[in-house]
Scaffold this motif. Structure first.
Motif, PDB file in Angstrom:
ATOM      1  N   UNK A   1       0.844  -1.204   0.000  1.00  0.00           N
ATOM      2  CA  UNK A   1       0.000   0.000   0.000  1.00  0.00           C
ATOM      3  C   UNK A   1       0.872   1.245   0.000  1.00  0.00           C
TER       4      UNK A   1
ATOM      5  N   UNK B   1       2.280   1.824  -3.341  1.00  0.00           N
ATOM      6  CA  UNK B   1       1.280   2.370  -4.274  1.00  0.00           C
ATOM      7  C   UNK B   1       1.052   3.840  -3.993  1.00  0.00           C
ATOM      8  N   UNK B   2       0.973   4.197  -2.699  1.00  0.00           N
ATOM      9  CA  UNK B   2       0.712   5.580  -2.311  1.00  0.00           C
ATOM     10  C   UNK B   2       1.810   6.491  -2.835  1.00  0.00           C
TER      11      UNK B   2
ATOM     12  N   UNK C   1      -0.456   6.530  -6.723  1.00  0.00           N
ATOM     13  CA  UNK C   1      -1.337   7.575  -6.206  1.00  0.00           C
ATOM     14  C   UNK C   1      -0.720   8.945  -6.458  1.00  0.00           C
TER      15      UNK C   1
ATOM     16  N   UNK D   1      -2.502  11.920  -8.513  1.00  0.00           N
ATOM     17  CA  UNK D   1      -3.211  12.582  -7.420  1.00  0.00           C
ATOM     18  C   UNK D   1      -4.315  13.498  -7.920  1.00  0.00           C
TER      19      UNK D   1
ATOM     20  N   UNK E   1      -7.340  11.398  -8.770  1.00  0.00           N
ATOM     21  CA  UNK E   1      -7.995  10.833  -7.595  1.00  0.00           C
ATOM     22  C   UNK E   1      -8.812  11.895  -6.870  1.00  0.00           C
ATOM     23  N   UNK E   2      -8.265  13.079  -6.735  1.00  0.00           N
ATOM     24  CA  UNK E   2      -9.003  14.143  -6.047  1.00  0.00           C
ATOM     25  C   UNK E   2     -10.236  14.527  -6.867  1.00  0.00           C
TER      26      UNK E   2
ATOM     27  N   UNK F   1     -12.914  12.041  -6.312  1.00  0.00           N
ATOM     28  CA  UNK F   1     -13.537  12.168  -4.997  1.00  0.00           C
ATOM     29  C   UNK F   1     -14.566  13.291  -4.984  1.00  0.00           C
TER      30      UNK F   1
ATOM     31  N   UNK G   1     -10.568   7.973  -0.993  1.00  0.00           N
ATOM     32  CA  UNK G   1     -10.225   8.016  -2.415  1.00  0.00           C
ATOM     33  C   UNK G   1      -9.358   9.219  -2.797  1.00  0.00           C
ATOM     34  N   UNK G   2      -9.793  10.407  -2.396  1.00  0.00           N
ATOM     35  CA  UNK G   2      -9.094  11.620  -2.830  1.00  0.00           C
ATOM     36  C   UNK G   2      -7.689  11.741  -2.256  1.00  0.00           C
ATOM     37  N   UNK G   3      -7.508  11.244  -1.032  1.00  0.00           N
ATOM     38  CA  UNK G   3      -6.202  11.387  -0.379  1.00  0.00           C
ATOM     39  C   UNK G   3      -5.326  10.148  -0.486  1.00  0.00           C
ATOM     40  N   UNK G   4      -5.884   9.071  -1.053  1.00  0.00           N
ATOM     41  CA  UNK G   4      -5.095   7.845  -1.136  1.00  0.00           C
ATOM     42  C   UNK G   4      -4.793   7.281   0.244  1.00  0.00           C
ATOM     43  N   UNK G   5      -5.620   7.641   1.224  1.00  0.00           N
ATOM     44  CA  UNK G   5      -5.379   7.185   2.592  1.00  0.00           C
ATOM     45  C   UNK G   5      -5.948   5.805   2.839  1.00  0.00           C
TER      46      UNK G   5
END
Lengths: 216, 216, 216, 216
Positions: free
Chosen positions: C15, C18-19, C23, C27, C30-31, C34, D198-202
């Motif tokens: 993870x 990936x982050x 990610x 980014x 992804x944002x 969201x 999702x948005x923060x990849x957390x």
């Protein structure tokens, strides 16, 4: 056998730490591995060098890689003399018993065995030329590739190139094993050659068509 | 060498993940290791088995252990014939060049090589008896210890005992190497025999005085 | 709820990798996903099977496919009893809320659920016949198609054919959902049936006019 | 079944691209998966949502995860009525047939099903209250947890909390399955609860002792 000592304290402590944390969190998986046996997808041949951990670089967990580590990640040519060959036995087991899908040879920078081979080829290491030198006789596997790097003037560059050649000669020697060659040809086994730069965390993959390594 | 393939995508992804996290966080140490060379405190001889990672059990970081992995963590008897011997080369390097302080042999449960040896000794594995069987000729190193377990009726128990014997025979064979015996006697090298139970996360250490293993 | 364990270390590591890579590189997307919500163009119904990843085969990125995965990619007939139906809820959401343009059913080779259905239909799996067998009662959806393959002598061929029938019966059952039938008839939704051969990487598409599958 | 259409061109193209690259590079592994069957280490229950790909976050390759995806990653309570239950069938298969070692429930932010549940519980979604609403009846699984978030004033915060509760209620319902509870108690299965932003990849993991989620 009177000479075995108790385990050094610092390792006892680390073991107990692992048992209480990693083992405990993954106990289900460890028990499963014990009862179901191992089914690794890939075999990796890498160097004994303490700085190179394939499990680390590839985030491999228990059960993933069948790992053979020897000096300079070398694979000798196939011999059917009936003598004892540790590396050949490992390959035999991985390909014929475990039936791994991939066989990866991983070379690395700053390899002591390779430097020893260069010194030996340049007449600077008489102790390695001695018949009873295990290191010398093992590095003989790599000798044929010395010519490819003999004219490289920069000593570091030369060592890097011969390190890459440990991967190439090992792949070539792998193909002299009949059971490896036939598994490769009928698509039940694929071979891969990698070289990693320790200091930079770099990784290169061998491209046989171009005869050179490319950054991954 | 036309048969090398690109690195499988899942390993490329994992490598990039490692590069961006573990490597990045420890870059200083990796660069140090590259320039200063390796100075591992211990050598470990363990099995290629995918389920046993000495780096995991002992929380070992890059630079700590010089690791030789072969089938069933076996060390053959010393031979000065001038032939090529991978395991002997690894021991030569660790003891004479790196001058490690400890040499640890780590055996494990559910070892496929050991089971193969039992089958071979009981006449149940003709393919391993064949002259050209690499696995068979490698497991010959362990054959002399079969008599010690021949009468154990419980098959699992018998395999566990012979797995412990891989460690004992390897320690005994280590002492036939003149440079190992002399380093042990003048206290510049200590030997250790361990056996780990995969499913239970257990670890035992060999006590030569009592001729048996004790829980660590 | 006392039984949840920490995430296994190997997944934590992956993870973080990936982050720091995927990610980080994406980014912005992804944002966006969201804040803007999902607007997938297609829904895919595929099997839970670990070997079949529709995102892989179709190079699908985050935001592209609304994916429902169940045993043997089956869609049950429409029922308006007011009971709880997971697959029906997923179709309801995709068609009525997300208003996807395509609904793809993807079957595959070597499907364990299908083999279980064959065994059940041939009286070889009493445990699946038991009232409380979830797998058995779920595979009842496919039973009506068994007659179509009952006479195929080659066992592998028979399984492959019944796997294709999981797609056909699912498409037929889809059309029993009033909101699906009306969306199909007024051209706001199109249905597609696919079957993939895992080992060969093959892909076939169902042609209802000919009543058979064709290579894509 | 007259309504199935040919595969849309953009997917045909992507498939052929995958076949020529990913499939070709990993052909050995795909063929192995086809002949050896699947042996995934873990089952994951996640949402159909197009923005959440567990294979991506965990760099999982073919063969690793058995994945069941439904609306809001919900697992209903155990029922032995002999009715058809898709999610229960998937769990039955994973635990009793594949014998996975881990069962992971993965929730996520911006979940449409969860928002629908909040609206339903607050009387703002009469269409979901209707008996024949599949989405409504599926989200009934989550209703009991609404009380835990009813007083959270910030609407986004409230949704995030109820999303976390999809994971908790699913883990609780999992333990009502006799075969799950007994596998957990005898250490042959471990459960894990995760929630991703999702948005923060957390990524957060549920800690039952503290009754809350922690950043991984």
């Amino acid at each position: 056998m009177e000479y075995a000592k108790p385990l050094p304290g610092y390792l006892v402590q680390r073991y107990h730490g692992w048992k209480a944390t990693s083992y405990k969190e993954n106990e289900v998986w460890y028990r499963r591995l014990a009862t179901d046996g191992q089914h690794p997808r890939a075999m990796v041949v890498s160097c004994c060098d303490s700085r190179v951990h394939v499990t680390s670089i590839f985030g491999a967990d228990q059960g993933e890689f069948f790992i053979h580590r020897n000096i300079a990640n070398l694979i000798p040519p196939y011999e059917d003399s009936g003598n004892r060959h540790g590396t050949s036995a490992a390959i035999d087991y991985a390909v014929n018993v475990l039936k791994v899908a991939h066989l990866i040879v991983l070379g690395h920078s700053q390899c002591g065995g390779v430097q020893g081979c260069i010194d030996m080829c340049e007449g600077l290491a008489p102790e390695l030329e001695a018949k009873e030198s295990f290191i010398g006789r093992w590095m003989d596997i790599l000798r044929p590739k010395y010519d490819q790097v003999a004219n490289i003037k920069d000593r570091a560059e030369q060592a890097r190139e011969l390190e890459r050649q440990t991967v190439v000669v090992s792949l070539e020697n792998l193909m002299t094993f009949p059971f490896v060659a036939s598994a490769v040809k009928d698509n039940s086994l694929s071979l891969h050659g990698l070289w990693t730069n320790i200091g930079e965390g770099g990784l290169e993959c061998y491209d046989p068509k171009q005869g050179r390594f490319h950054q991954v």
